[in-house]
Design a protein around this motif. Structure first.
Motif, mmCIF file in Angstrom:
data_model
loop_
_atom_site.group_PDB
_atom_site.id
_atom_site.type_symbol
_atom_site.label_atom_id
_atom_site.label_comp_id
_atom_site.label_asym_id
_atom_site.label_seq_id
_atom_site.Cartn_x
_atom_site.Cartn_y
_atom_site.Cartn_z
ATOM 1 N N SER A 1 14.292 11.300 14.918
ATOM 2 C CA SER A 1 14.658 10.089 14.208
ATOM 3 C C SER A 1 13.447 9.464 13.544
ATOM 4 N N ASP A 2 13.638 9.016 12.298
ATOM 5 C CA ASP A 2 12.572 8.301 11.611
ATOM 6 C C ASP A 2 12.475 6.877 12.136
ATOM 7 N N ARG A 3 13.554 6.392 12.731
ATOM 8 C CA ARG A 3 13.593 5.024 13.234
ATOM 9 C C ARG A 3 13.202 4.989 14.710
ATOM 10 N N VAL A 4 12.387 4.009 15.062
ATOM 11 C CA VAL A 4 11.987 3.799 16.453
ATOM 12 C C VAL A 4 12.387 2.381 16.844
ATOM 13 N N VAL A 5 13.166 2.251 17.905
ATOM 14 C CA VAL A 5 13.593 0.940 18.387
ATOM 15 C C VAL A 5 12.869 0.643 19.695
ATOM 16 N N LEU A 6 12.034 -0.392 19.674
ATOM 17 C CA LEU A 6 11.378 -0.850 20.897
ATOM 18 C C LEU A 6 12.320 -1.817 21.606
ATOM 19 N N LYS A 7 12.604 -1.552 22.873
ATOM 20 C CA LYS A 7 13.457 -2.432 23.670
ATOM 21 C C LYS A 7 12.583 -3.096 24.730
ATOM 22 N N LEU A 8 12.407 -4.403 24.589
ATOM 23 C CA LEU A 8 11.459 -5.138 25.413
ATOM 24 C C LEU A 8 12.186 -5.973 26.461
ATOM 25 N N ILE A 9 11.761 -5.828 27.711
ATOM 26 C CA ILE A 9 12.292 -6.658 28.789
ATOM 27 C C ILE A 9 11.124 -7.194 29.604
ATOM 28 N N ASP A 10 11.369 -8.271 30.363
ATOM 29 C CA ASP A 10 10.336 -8.785 31.254
ATOM 30 C C ASP A 10 10.516 -8.187 32.642
ATOM 31 N N SER A 11 9.711 -8.624 33.593
ATOM 32 C CA SER A 11 9.751 -8.039 34.937
ATOM 33 C C SER A 11 11.066 -8.312 35.653
ATOM 34 N N THR B 1 1.645 -1.661 26.077
ATOM 35 C CA THR B 1 1.169 -0.737 25.053
ATOM 36 C C THR B 1 1.955 0.556 25.166
ATOM 37 N N CYS B 2 2.039 1.291 24.065
ATOM 38 C CA CYS B 2 2.713 2.587 24.085
ATOM 39 C C CYS B 2 2.193 3.426 22.929
ATOM 40 N N MET B 3 2.522 4.711 22.955
ATOM 41 C CA MET B 3 2.125 5.629 21.892
ATOM 42 C C MET B 3 3.374 6.244 21.283
ATOM 43 N N ILE B 4 3.380 6.392 19.955
ATOM 44 C CA ILE B 4 4.450 7.118 19.294
ATOM 45 C C ILE B 4 3.814 8.181 18.408
ATOM 46 N N SER B 5 4.512 9.291 18.225
ATOM 47 C CA SER B 5 4.001 10.376 17.392
ATOM 48 C C SER B 5 4.684 10.352 16.036
ATOM 49 N N GLU C 1 14.306 5.595 20.908
ATOM 50 C CA GLU C 1 14.243 4.323 21.618
ATOM 51 C C GLU C 1 13.106 4.376 22.632
ATOM 52 N N ILE C 2 12.357 3.296 22.721
ATOM 53 C CA ILE C 2 11.272 3.190 23.693
ATOM 54 C C ILE C 2 11.493 1.917 24.497
ATOM 55 N N ASN C 3 11.678 2.076 25.795
ATOM 56 C CA ASN C 3 11.889 0.934 26.680
ATOM 57 C C ASN C 3 10.551 0.485 27.255
ATOM 58 N N LEU C 4 10.214 -0.775 27.060
ATOM 59 C CA LEU C 4 8.942 -1.312 27.529
ATOM 60 C C LEU C 4 9.186 -2.547 28.392
ATOM 61 N N THR C 5 8.529 -2.575 29.539
ATOM 62 C CA THR C 5 8.547 -3.764 30.387
ATOM 63 C C THR C 5 7.259 -4.536 30.158
ATOM 64 N N LEU C 6 7.370 -5.752 29.657
ATOM 65 C CA LEU C 6 6.197 -6.574 29.375
ATOM 66 C C LEU C 6 5.718 -7.236 30.664
ATOM 67 N N GLU C 7 4.445 -7.002 30.988
ATOM 68 C CA GLU C 7 3.853 -7.520 32.216
ATOM 69 C C GLU C 7 2.760 -8.525 31.882
ATOM 70 N N GLY D 1 15.618 -8.577 22.359
ATOM 71 C CA GLY D 1 14.368 -7.936 22.746
ATOM 72 C C GLY D 1 14.094 -6.645 22.007
ATOM 73 N N GLU D 2 14.632 -6.490 20.804
ATOM 74 C CA GLU D 2 14.475 -5.242 20.060
ATOM 75 C C GLU D 2 13.629 -5.438 18.803
ATOM 76 N N ILE D 3 12.810 -4.428 18.515
ATOM 77 C CA ILE D 3 12.057 -4.357 17.264
ATOM 78 C C ILE D 3 12.309 -2.977 16.677
ATOM 79 N N THR D 4 12.795 -2.923 15.446
ATOM 80 C CA THR D 4 13.084 -1.646 14.798
ATOM 81 C C THR D 4 11.969 -1.315 13.813
#
Length: 464
Positions: free
Chosen positions: A186-196, A272-276, A283-289, A238-241
């Motif tokens: 996919s050319d599109r990357v969706v960051l899904k952000l949640i807290d602890s 932080t995360c890495m994408i290629s 979709e990338i699920n990230l927990t913000l700490e 909590g999403e960023i496309t």
């Protein structure tokens, strides 16, 4: 007057259109909080998350799928579902599987009765929670809304009229598979952000190599860099496309990776995360700490000894020395200051003085969970070998195996010159002493500031 049962964010029912073209009358445009959703064309079929339906994408593997988002209380939606039912046998022969997705709150028994009374033969599900989120993920901009995939599970069309279905089917089946369709990348990357606590984080920002440049990060004045002017603030879900095509420079190879830094500046939580560039992550699920305040000072005792103390410092923070930078800090006050999520990182620190520079230093740091502060103290940067030669007798030419176009030459035989001692580096020598040196990008500035003001003229690599 608002349509009965309609969520306010989904607009108003234009009753004045009733009685006109029944295919267009009352078509409801959806007003998404994050603006118009991106097109799903040539993207993999989204998952049926948030949709209560006895169906899974595995059930239509190698089959064409037609998804209809509709609302029983909206006249054009009812008309469209009825017309689809009339073509049920035809669609079955064409191996098209139809799925209905009801988009508003409705009594389940009432919906079942309506479908049964009109002999609607298709599977029908309902969106139970986060309606706007589900519709945004599917690229739905109005109701009713059709989404067509090919047999490989790639969306080929969306938002078309029923009269265009045959045309869209033909285009879908005759078109050559796209690179993304074949590989499901996919050319599109969706960051899904949640807290602890597992709650979506709205209002967080994302950037690449985020810069602080003399402004305290504690003052919430980071410079957020993101190629392509992508929208970089998370929505209420909590999403960023993001789009790979916009994020990655065309010159980058397919295996290059990009580091992303996410921070909610008010709550001081991040990740932080890495994408290629050519990856499969949709979709990338990230927990913000909670982030750690990393701070310290830079200095160079070696440059002080030669009378050229540091005047500017640069510090980059990487996942590792071979990756793209996550954060950077440039300072005239020789400070280091970052807000860093938990993890292991490598710093790249260096600085410069008046015509002198330091070596790069790569200290590693580790931020533990819930660590609030890390004081790096004073980091001493060593001067480069060339910097230590400033003000000292210049090194004689040699060893020289042979001379061409003339007899052997010594420095004493030459006028003050600019000598290129290695690709990209220049030295100005006068009275056989090294006076100043610089990398090529700064050469023009130094020629003006150092030489022209002293009445010297730069001509073909020599100073006269």
């Amino acid at each position: 007057m608002e349509e009965k049962g309609r969520r306010k964010s989904m607009g108003k029912f234009p009753f004045e259109l009733l009685g006109r073209d029944k295919n267009q009358a009352g078509v409801l445009k959806i007003e998404h909080p994050m603006g118009e959703p991106p097109s799903m064309e040539d993207e993999p079929l989204p998952k049926f998350e948030g949709i209560d339906v006895e169906f899974g994408t595995e059930q239509v593997k190698n089959q064409t799928l037609l998804v209809c988002f509709w609302d029983m209380e909206q006249r054009p939606s009812r008309n469209l579902v009825g017309e689809l039912a009339k073509r049920a046998d035809e669609l079955q022969k064409k191996e098209v599987v139809v799925i209905l997705v009801h988009t508003s709150d409705v009594d389940t028994d009432k919906l079942k009765d309506w479908l049964a009374n009109r002999k609607i033969p298709f599977t029908c599900g309902s969106i139970k929670n986060d309606t706007e989120k589900v519709l945004f993920r599917w690229g739905v901009r109005a109701q009713p809304w059709l989404v067509l995939t090919n047999e490989k599970g790639v969306v080929r069309a969306g938002g078309f009229e029923l009269e265009q279905l045959d045309e869209k089917l033909q285009e879908s089946r005759s078109a050559k598979p796209s690179r993304k369709g074949e590989s499901m990348k996919s050319d599109r990357v969706v960051l899904k952000l949640i807290d602890s606590d597992g709650r979506p984080v709205a209002g967080a920002k994302v950037g690449t190599n985020v810069d602080t440049r003399e402004v305290s990060v504690l003052g919430s004045k980071l410079s957020w860099n993101l190629r392509g002017r992508e929208h970089n603030i998370s929505n209420e879900w909590g999403e960023i496309t993001l789009t790979r095509e916009k994020l990655f420079p065309p010159s980058w190879s397919a295996d290059r990776k990009l580091a992303l830094y996410v921070l909610h500046e008010d709550r001081k939580i991040g990740a932080t995360c890495m994408i290629s560039k050519d990856g499969e992550q949709g979709e990338i699920n990230l927990t913000l700490e909670p982030v750690c305040h990393v701070h310290g000072k830079l200095d160079s005792e070696g440059l002080k000894e030669i009378g050229l103390p540091l005047t500017w410092t640069n510090v980059y923070l990487y996942w590792d020395r071979d990756s793209h930078g996550v954060l950077s800090h440039m300072s005239e006050n020789k400070r280091i200051e970052f807000l860093v999520p938990p993890g292991r990182y490598t710093l790249n620190a260096y600085g410069s003085g008046e015509g002198a520079s330091t070596k790069h230093l790569y200290p590693e740091i580790e931020i533990k969970a819930n660590q609030s502060e890390l004081d790096l103290g004073v980091i001493d940067l060593l001067p480069t070998k060339l910097s230590t030669l400033i003000g000292k007798p210049a090194i004689e030419f040699g060893p020289i195996k042979a001379w061409k176009n003339g007899p052997p030459v010594k420095l004493a035989d030459l006028p003050p010159i600019l000598q290129e001692i290695c690709p990209g580096w220049l030295i100005y020598m006068n009275s056989l002493q090294i006076k100043v040196w610089s990398s090529l990008p700064c050469t023009t500035v130094l020629i003006w500031n150092t030489w022209i003001k002293n009445g010297l003229r730069y001509t073909k690599g020599s100073v006269e």
